[in-house]
Structures are given as C-alpha cells and as structure tokens.
Design a protein around this motif. Sequence first.
Motif, PDB file in Angstrom:
ATOM      1  N   GLY A  49       3.203 -15.161  11.844  1.00  0.00           N
ATOM      2  CA  GLY A  49       4.645 -15.026  11.932  1.00  0.00           C
ATOM      3  C   GLY A  49       5.317 -15.084  10.584  1.00  0.00           C
ATOM      4  O   GLY A  49       4.793 -14.604   9.585  1.00  0.00           O
ATOM      5  N   ALA A  50       6.501 -15.703  10.551  1.00  0.00           N
ATOM      6  CA  ALA A  50       7.294 -15.763   9.331  1.00  0.00           C
ATOM      7  C   ALA A  50       6.629 -16.663   8.297  1.00  0.00           C
ATOM      8  O   ALA A  50       5.836 -17.547   8.616  1.00  0.00           O
ATOM      9  N   LYS A  52       6.000 -19.621   6.087  1.00  0.00           N
ATOM     10  CA  LYS A  52       6.302 -21.031   6.310  1.00  0.00           C
ATOM     11  C   LYS A  52       5.753 -21.857   5.154  1.00  0.00           C
ATOM     12  O   LYS A  52       4.708 -21.541   4.597  1.00  0.00           O
ATOM     13  N   SER A  60       0.274 -19.273   6.409  1.00  0.00           N
ATOM     14  CA  SER A  60       1.245 -18.699   7.339  1.00  0.00           C
ATOM     15  C   SER A  60       1.170 -17.179   7.367  1.00  0.00           C
ATOM     16  O   SER A  60       1.625 -16.555   8.326  1.00  0.00           O
TER      17      SER A  60
END
Length: 552
Positions: A49-50, A52, A60
């Motif tokens: 995902g985004a 982090k 991440s």
Amino acid sequence: MKRRKLIKGLSLIPITGSVLSAQSVWAAPAENGFAGTILPVGTESAAFGALKNEPNIFRSIGVEPIVNCRGTFTIIGGSIERPEVRAAMEAASKDFVQYDELAFGIGRRLAELTGAEWGMVSAGCAAAMKHVTAACVTGGNPEKLIRIPDLSGFEKTEVIIPRMSRNAYDHAIRNIGVTIVEVNTQEELESAINPRTAMIYLMADDPSVAGKPLTLEAIAKVATPKNIPILVDAAAEVLTIPCVHLQRGATLVAYSGGKAICGPQCAGLLLGKKDILMSAWQASSPHHGPGRDNKVGREEMLGMLAGVEAWIKRDHKAEWKQWLSWLDHISKKVSTIDGVQTKVEEPTQLSNRSPVLHISWNPDHLHITGEELAEEVGRNKPRIAIGSRSEPGTTSITITTGQMQPGNEKVVADRIYGILTQKRSPRSTEMPAPSATISGRWDVKVEFFSSQSQHSLTLEQDGNWLQGSHKGDFSVRDIAGTIEGDQVKLRSVDRNPGDSITFIFSGTVSGETISGNIHMGEYLTAKFTANRYTYKGKRQRIMVPGGPPLAT
C-alpha cells in the motif's frame, strides 16, 4: 584498500545459490529480463500500500533493508547520515535562498574549517570530478562551457591519468570530451605534458608508502611549475585537517559526502584553489551547461557543510573503540565453533578506515564456503551484506564495521553462528554427466531491457568443462565454464581502461538451443538465446595455384 579498488575485489553478495533456502528474498521469477526482483519473505504475492514510516519505510513498498557489514558502497546506500546532517537538511528545506550566495558562504566556511583556500559542495564525488575537469578545460569562460563536450578550438583538451589511477569513475572526466593520456613513469609524464594538458587526475595514494612511481609529490614537482592543476580523488578517505593531499602538492581534492564523513549520500566535497573552484561552481547546477544534470540542492549543500562541522567535533577514538567492541562480540560467539578462526584487522590507511573482522575455516570441515555463507545471509532475512573469499584449503568472510549500527553486532553474530553450526553432509565433487555436446559456434541473441544485440560463442568441450571465446558488440574475450546435465554456466569479462563487465551465462541446453539469463552484476540481468551456427559453405575441393596469377 583504496576507495575505488573495492569494486574490483570481493563481490557484495556472491552468486552461488548452493545454499539458498526456498524462502529467498531474491527468489521471485525473472520479469522483463531482470531475474532477481526482491520481495520480502512470505509476501511475494502481497499488494503493498502507501508509503509508511513504521516499522520500516522500505518494507512498505516491498523492499527488504540490509544490515551493512560491508562498508560505504553506494549500491546499498553509502553511509548513515549524522544527526547533525539530517537536522541541517531539514532546516534548509524550509526557506528559499539564492544558490550563488549560498555557495559563496559555504566556500568561505569550508575554508575556515579545513584550512583550504576554498571549498565547494557538489552532487557527489563523481560530479565534483566532472566540474573540475570542465573548469580546467574552460578556465571559467562560459562561451567554452556551453560547447562541451565539443572541444573544437579549445586550447586545453587533454587530461593525464597515471595508468594505476584508471578506474570506472573517470567516466566523469571523460564526459567533458577530453582525451585521456595514460602514463606509467615519470619520464612518460614529462613527455605527455604539453600546451593542451588541462589537468592531471590521480587516485589518492598512501603518503606513508615511499618509493612508488608517480607519487603525488613526484607529479607535483613536474606539474606545479607548469601551472597544471592536479586533482586527487580521495572519495572514501577520512577527512584530514589540514588536508594532507593539498600539503603534498595537490591543487584540488575531491571527497564523497556519503562515505567516511557521513554527510548526504548525494553530495561531494571539493577543497583547494579558489579560482578553479569558482569555475567549477560555474560549471555546476543551477547554472546551465554540461553540469546542469548534476544538481545539488540547498539541503545537500548545508548537509555537507554540517557533515564537515560534525567531523571536526566527533570523538573518532570512541567510535573506533565501539567498532572493536562489536567485532569482539561477534568473534567470541563464532570462535566457540570448532575449526573457526578469527582475526581483527585495524587499517591505518586513510581510505575505508574502520576495523574489519576476518572469520575463516576449512570448507571441507564445515561443508560451506564463505561465498555460500555470504549468499545465504545476503538473500534471506535478516539480510546482511558481508565480504567473502576462498583460497585452497580455506575460506572466509569479512565483517566491516564502519556503517554498522548499534545492535547489528548481535544480529550478525547469531546469524553467522546459526549457519556455521548447521549440520551438513559432505558435498559430492562428482559432476552430473553432460546431456549434450555443445562444442562449436553458437549465435547468441542477447535481450537487454530495451534493445537486442547479436553475440557469438565458440566453445570447446572436455567432459564437463567448457572453454572458448565470446564475441560481444565491440570485443572478443575468453570464456570458460561447465555443463552439468543440461545446465550450462559460462563466464567472460569485457575489460576496458578503468572498466570491466562480467557476463555470467546461466542456461539450459535443449537440442540445438541454449537459453537462460546473463547476470552482469551492477548492470543487472539480461536474457539470451543461443542457436548452434549452421555453416553455409559448399563442400568442394580446393586447388592451390602453383604461383602468382598470370592476369588480374
């Protein structure tokens, strides 16, 4: 060991693959010609995902971080910036500033700190070399600057480099369009100097070693009276104040910001003559011309200055003591293993100066080589970058401390101990019989990321062993390897002044075709398909004339 010579020595993570676990982080399939996409263990199919920041920002986005027991290699991040450096970069990011004014302020402050006449921050050490070369070629004349690399009509077009100083990084000098003149002796140096000589470049040498040909002092004795600048490449060296190379006769000295000084990874440090450094700054971004592509930001500029400020205040003796304590912890742990020996080396040279632990053993006793251990810890979590080498009857790994962080020593000690104490069966030295005879000539299609090339292999086979020649795009070189069953492995090296590219072919033979990957180290991985060459000439007897022709 000198700054740049490290790249010619032991590999960061050797390519063996003989002890890789099924959960290797490098086990992802080849895609678009790149065999070796790194994915964390157990997440090969996960959707990331985004970005982090916790627990690790790299994970991440699916990239596994590395414990650095290898040194200040750019390919794994160089060095960890000092807290003072990060604070200065953060502060610099909050305001705008006129870059020439900033460069002049930094130049003055670097001169105060180091005792040099002037200082400059560049976008890395290689960029510093490029800017200095431009300065020496143009003399600060912008009409000349914007014509680089076309040096037609220029008075200064040549750079002298001692043969022992040729390296992959002198591309930065060649990028200006100069002609490189190699010399090997004092006599050759004196003969090479002429009105076209723009500067002399050399790798930093150890001032404690006497009697070497073409020392800095010997070069300066010839060049200084002729007003020829001398640029010393001291990229991975500790910063001496005052600068020892300037004291010995250098005109300018270039350091990497992201190595021993622990400044910004994307910064370099130049010290020396103010007039040349002013011309070098003129050839650097934000100014247009050949150096615009080497942009250094206000954050890196102040970060580099903060790195020098911090260097002067750092307790280097305490750092050394801490490094030794980490090696002592690792040594005590692995020394309990029967047959394992350890030795700590404390380098005294300026370049890559930090203690190194050598761990050695007989590979026939523990049934694993140093290269295989380095491969195992380099590919699997927790990932650790270490050095390795093997000689007849012994094998070893090296732990370099300069960029280790607190707590790393426990991870490293446990990891190495766990691998060396694993029970392994003796490996058979018997090779599987070859499934094919591949002597002869092969036409090879090489698929790079965005182009193809036609190479050729000419092979001789003696059982499992292969040797012959590899014709690439520009040269023909020897090649050697093995065939075990249907698995073919070959290795050749394309050598050029200061550069080399290793081609490691790993493929499968099937009928009249061999296909697989070409591992090229830092140049990543290509694909290849080799087809046996079919000779098209007709079978016919040849008559040899009895003498010259009677007509033409």
